[in-house]
Design a protein around this motif. Structure first.
Motif: not given
Length: 474
Positions: A238-253
């Motif tokens: 349901x949650x992959x490593x790239x998906x979790x990382x992608x949410x983190x990157x969106x949060x930074x921006x």
């Protein structure tokens, strides 16, 4: 002129002989592709390339190298000392020999001329390094060579440092500074790359803007990492490593750093105030009392002005699964952070940690250097010397301080010198500034001539060393 007839436009001025000579020399040096070497000892090929570059410098500027004591700190660094009448309060001029790489398919990137051909066309020298930073190196050497030819000698010791790996964080500069520090050398003034004589750099400002970096942002590289179990891509979690990382990157921006207008930026804004359109003039004349308003407005006026008032975080590299049908056991991202003067690397990390707000995302500091100290401006003799030299070379320019957004070798010198400035005396329009590290880097031949005039004026001015040394020891 008769009434009723329109005066014809004045023909463009032909470049001066010194500008044409500088252009030919720069074009020749561009043809030596001194791309920043990878970390570690120099390969034989890189060593040979930088050796050829040094030999060409010696050929083009024989009087400089004959007058100088020459050392080679670090990886292809060049440190020259031209002795003056007095060893105290020396001056250090800096530039770098290395350039960023160019893709193999450079034509597809949009280059109009081959990046390492050093083409002279349309009143410009084209190629990688013309602005960053061989152009600045050439005009400094042209000025010094011509002065030595005239029989001039510096009043105070003059040092020149040309790094060989500035584009990979300047290990050669670190070693050169250590050498100077061990010998008790404390440069009275340092001038490296950074600002420029910029046009189209500030809304409604029609005059050129000579921006001198009185400080520079800190530089930090972060690696974000998310771990997971991996497995076959046919049964994704349901949650992959790239998906979790992608949410983190969106949060930074989605959570930019707070904006604040530093005193150096206030001085810059108040300096341009008399020369901008009336609606903006009133605001900028009172910039010191309008910090909160300016902190809201400047981020909306383009990336350059936005970066002046806040720490920035740029997502530059991503890595995930090694195969298209394999789930990633690890996803990583590299974040390039430029830390605002007045803040710190620790504060930047804490802001990002709060923005991401996910303990599964590990944040590791790969490297970090804090923002540089602020060098004197205003009525300081060194600042006046820079302003006077700009007045000789670019008489229409408005000279103001600013905080340099990128990083330079100059940051390594700040611990041994009280006055470190960042300024290349080359005219650059918006397109030229955008071409630094990109396609179609070029410099105008006339700007090279003005750059030579700048350095001649700086080196012979009253503050650094008058033509008649008996006039002053200050």
């Amino acid at each position: 002129m008769r009434l009723g007839k329109r005066a014809s436009a004045a023909p463009p001025l032909e470049p001066s002989p010194q500008a044409l000579a500088a252009a030919e020399h720069l074009a020749h040096l561009v043809r030596i592709p001194t791309v920043t070497p990878p970390p570690g000892p120099l390969s034989e090929a890189d060593q040979a390339l930088f050796t050829v570059y040094r030999e060409e410098l010696e050929r083009l500027y024989p009087r400089v190298f004959a007058a100088a004591e020459v050392e080679t700190p670090g990886r292809a660094g060049l440190l020259l000392r031209v002795p003056g009448q007095f060893a105290e309060r020396p001056v250090l001029l800096m530039a770098h020999q290395d350039v960023v790489p160019v893709p193999a398919d450079w034509a597809a990137e949009g280059w109009e001329h081959p990046p390492f051909d050093g083409v002279i066309s349309g009143g410009r020298v084209h190629g990688r390094g013309t602005l960053d930073d061989k152009g600045a190196m050439v005009v400094a050497l042209e000025a010094l060579e011509s002065l030595l030819t005239d029989g001039w000698s510096p009043l105070r010791d003059l040092y020149l440092f040309f790094g060989g790996d500035e584009e990979s964080h300047g290990a050669a500069a670190v070693e050169a500074v250590s050498l100077l520090e061990e010998r008790g050398v404390e440069p009275w003034m340092v001038l490296d790359e950074g600002g420029a004589v910029a046009t189209e750099a500030f809304p409604t400002l029609r005059r050129p803007m000579a921006v001198i970096g009185a400080s520079e942002k800190g530089l930090m590289t972060l690696r974000l990492t998310v771990e997971s179990l991996g497995g076959h891509a046919s049964t994704p979690p349901r949650e992959s490593a790239p998906g979790i990382l992608a949410r983190a990157l969106v949060a930074i921006e989605d959570h930019p750093f707070p904006a604040a207008v530093h005193d150096v930026s206030i001085e810059m804004l108040e300096g341009v105030a008399p020369h901008v359109a009336r609606p903006m003039r009133g605001l900028l004349k009172r910039a010191g009392r309008r910090r909160a308003v300016l902190a809201r407005i400047m981020p909306r006026l383009g990336p350059e002005l936005a970066a002046m008032v806040r720490t920035t975080a740029a997502i530059t590299q991503l890595e995930g699964s090694p195969a298209q049908n394999v789930l990633a056991t690890r996803a990583t991202a590299v974040i390039n952070v430029r830390v605002a003067v007045g803040s710190s690397c620790d504060e930047a990390v804490e802001h990002l940690r709060g923005a991401i707000d996910d303990p599964r995302v590990a944040i590791d500091v790969v490297e970090a250097s804090e923002p540089s100290p602020v060098s004197p401006t205003g009525d300081d003799a060194r600042w006046r010397a820079l302003g006077a030299a700009i007045g000789e070379s670019y008489p229409d320019a408005v000279t103001v301080p600013y905080i340099m957004l990128a990083a330079s070798d100059a940051r390594h010198v700040a611990r041994i010198s009280p006055a470190v400035y960042r300024f290349s005396p080359l005219a650059m329009d918006k397109a030229q500034r955008e071409a630094i590290h990109g396609p179609n880097e070029n410099v105008e031949i006339s700007a090279l001539g003005a750059g030579v005039t700048f350095y001649r004026a700086l080196l012979t001015g009253d503050a650094l060393g008058p033509s008649d040394p008996a006039r002053s020891r200050d």
